[in-house]
Design a protein around this motif. Structure first.
Motif, PDB file in Angstrom:
ATOM      1  N   LYS A 193       0.850  -1.119   0.132  1.00 37.67           N
ATOM      2  CA  LYS A 193      -0.171  -0.206   0.098  1.00 37.67           C
ATOM      3  C   LYS A 193       0.852   1.511  -0.023  1.00 37.67           C
ATOM      4  CE  LYS A 193      -3.738   2.302   2.540  1.00 37.67           C
ATOM      5  NZ  LYS A 193      -4.451   2.450   3.722  1.00 37.67           N
ATOM      6  N   ASP A 250       2.448   1.808  -3.518  1.00 43.73           N
ATOM      7  CA  ASP A 250       1.532   1.567  -4.658  1.00 43.73           C
ATOM      8  C   ASP A 250       1.762   2.244  -5.769  1.00 43.73           C
ATOM      9  OD1 ASP A 250      -0.680  -0.531  -5.243  1.00 43.73           O
ATOM     10  OD2 ASP A 250      -1.832   1.262  -5.649  1.00 43.73           O
ATOM     11  N   ASP A 251       2.097   3.484  -5.747  1.00 48.22           N
ATOM     12  CA  ASP A 251       1.988   4.352  -6.774  1.00 48.22           C
ATOM     13  C   ASP A 251       3.274   3.869  -7.740  1.00 48.22           C
ATOM     14  OD1 ASP A 251      -0.152   5.731  -6.306  1.00 48.22           O
ATOM     15  OD2 ASP A 251       0.749   7.422  -5.434  1.00 48.22           O
ATOM     16  N   THR A 309      -2.958  -5.723  -5.043  1.00 45.79           N
ATOM     17  CA  THR A 309      -3.417  -4.310  -4.823  1.00 45.79           C
ATOM     18  C   THR A 309      -4.532  -3.867  -5.955  1.00 45.79           C
ATOM     19  OG1 THR A 309      -1.760  -2.879  -5.782  1.00 45.79           O
ATOM     20  CG2 THR A 309      -1.829  -3.602  -3.312  1.00 45.79           C
ATOM     21  N   GLU A 348      -4.333  -4.314  -9.576  1.00 44.39           N
ATOM     22  CA  GLU A 348      -3.875  -4.294 -11.098  1.00 44.39           C
ATOM     23  C   GLU A 348      -3.671  -5.712 -11.720  1.00 44.39           C
ATOM     24  OE1 GLU A 348      -4.644  -2.230 -13.065  1.00 44.39           O
ATOM     25  OE2 GLU A 348      -5.199  -0.451 -11.589  1.00 44.39           O
ATOM     26  N   GLU A 371      -9.990  -0.124  -1.430  1.00 45.91           N
ATOM     27  CA  GLU A 371      -9.688   1.200  -1.417  1.00 45.91           C
ATOM     28  C   GLU A 371      -9.256   2.001  -2.588  1.00 45.91           C
ATOM     29  OE1 GLU A 371      -6.453   1.226   1.697  1.00 45.91           O
ATOM     30  OE2 GLU A 371      -7.860   0.689   3.360  1.00 45.91           O
ATOM     31  N   ASN A 372      -8.352   1.456  -3.513  1.00 44.30           N
ATOM     32  CA  ASN A 372      -7.984   1.936  -4.684  1.00 44.30           C
ATOM     33  C   ASN A 372      -9.465   1.931  -5.745  1.00 44.30           C
ATOM     34  OD1 ASN A 372      -5.206   1.997  -4.052  1.00 44.30           O
ATOM     35  ND2 ASN A 372      -4.820  -0.022  -4.899  1.00 44.30           N
ATOM     36  N   ARG A 377     -11.254   4.861  -4.456  1.00 46.15           N
ATOM     37  CA  ARG A 377     -10.464   6.416  -4.754  1.00 46.15           C
ATOM     38  C   ARG A 377     -10.511   6.549  -6.053  1.00 46.15           C
ATOM     39  NH1 ARG A 377      -5.688   6.580  -6.354  1.00 46.15           N
ATOM     40  NH2 ARG A 377      -5.175   4.449  -5.786  1.00 46.15           N
ATOM     41  N   ARG A 378     -10.612   5.600  -6.923  1.00 47.07           N
ATOM     42  CA  ARG A 378     -10.971   5.839  -8.571  1.00 47.07           C
ATOM     43  C   ARG A 378     -12.354   6.072  -8.928  1.00 47.07           C
ATOM     44  NH1 ARG A 378      -6.540   1.632 -10.670  1.00 47.07           N
ATOM     45  NH2 ARG A 378      -7.175   2.458 -12.827  1.00 47.07           N
TER      46      ARG A 378
END
Length: 281
Positions: free
Chosen positions: A24, A27-28, A60, A62, A91-92, A95-96
């Motif tokens: 987490k 993650d980016d 996470t 993808e 959560e991802n 958020r998106r």
């Protein structure tokens, strides 16, 4: 499932749950690093509006979340062995603003879905950790609809993946660690040319093809690289846990030296190589 394989599965589940906070945190950076492999998987699958897609070992989220974001209709079922990784995936998604997804913790060797359920299956960097890769391939084949496509990414040979070997090489030079059993889960278990293609063919997939895909870890600094690998890489943490303070400092110094020698101008952009293999039911 045999007891030995069950033990491996439980070890994998515990490990990924343990490292979910690190994934987490980074993650980016990691998703940017792995994006070219996800993009090639998506290209190979060629999903269409209305498709129902399975993303196996999604961590996470993808490439399942990106696939879902591109479907005007249809949905993606995102799965992983570790519940805590899927917490991050949820959560991802929130958020998106991606709502056409479902999350389910499950084992790829015992997929809880009926035969002929999915139009496409993605699996980015999962195969090398599966206790029984052949069984995993058969399970994916079983739940895929006739004519559906699956695509997976695995890491290429160590010589093309300095982002792993810079740390693990230093650990192995300084610690007398036992070699893993042949065929044990690990980063380069699937690097042999044609291995995954052969597994997919044996499982029944047709028109199997393999493509090499390059990526770049944009660490920028040696500090970022070292910290990230200590937060997300189970083999690194396991190895360093067996080192005393002096040995750990020596390993860290060797890693920094190797990175700085390879990237003397200070901008740490580490090349990587993966194999994307796809097939059709």
């Amino acid at each position: 499932m045999e007891q030995q394989l069950e033990e491996i599965r439980e070890q994998q589940k515990a490990s990924w749950n343990k490292f979910s906070p690190g994934w987490k945190k980074w993650d980016d950076l990691t998703m940017d690093f792995l994006k070219p492999m996800g993009d090639e998987i998506i290209r190979a699958l060629d999903v269409q509006a209305g498709d129902v897609v399975l993303d196996v070992a999604a961590g996470t989220g993808e490439p399942g979340l990106t696939i879902a974001s591109r479907l005007s209709t249809g949905r993606v079922v995102i799965t992983d062995l570790a519940d805590d990784m899927l917490v991050v995936a949820r959560e991802n998604a929130a958020r998106r603003g991606i709502h056409n997804v479902e999350m389910q913790a499950c084992d790829v060797c015992e997929l809880p879905f009926a035969d002929n359920t999915f139009d496409a299956i993605s699996c980015r960097f999962g195969f090398m950790f599966f206790p029984d890769m052949a069984l995993a391939a058969r399970e994916m084949y079983r739940v895929l609809k006739p004519g559906g496509r699956m695509a997976t990414a695995v890491w290429n040979v160590p010589e093309k993946n300095f982002w792993v070997t810079a740390v693990m090489g230093a650990i192995n030079r300084n610690l007398n660690l036992p070699a893993p059993p042949p065929g044990a889960p690990g980063m380069f278990r699937c690097a042999k040319d044609g291995l995954i293609a052969g597994l997919l063919t044996e499982a029944g997939f047709r028109n199997v093809s393999q493509q090499e895909v390059a990526g770049t870890l944009n660490a920028r600094t040696a500090d970022t690289y070292w910290e990230m690998m200590n937060d997300i890489a189970a083999p690194v943490v396991a190895g360093l846990s067996k080192a005393d303070d002096d040995t750990r400092d020596k390993i860290k110094a060797e890693v920094y030296q190797a990175v700085q020698q390879k990237y003397p101008h200070g901008d740490i952009l580490i090349d990587s190589s993966a194999l994307v293999v796809c097939g059709e039911r």
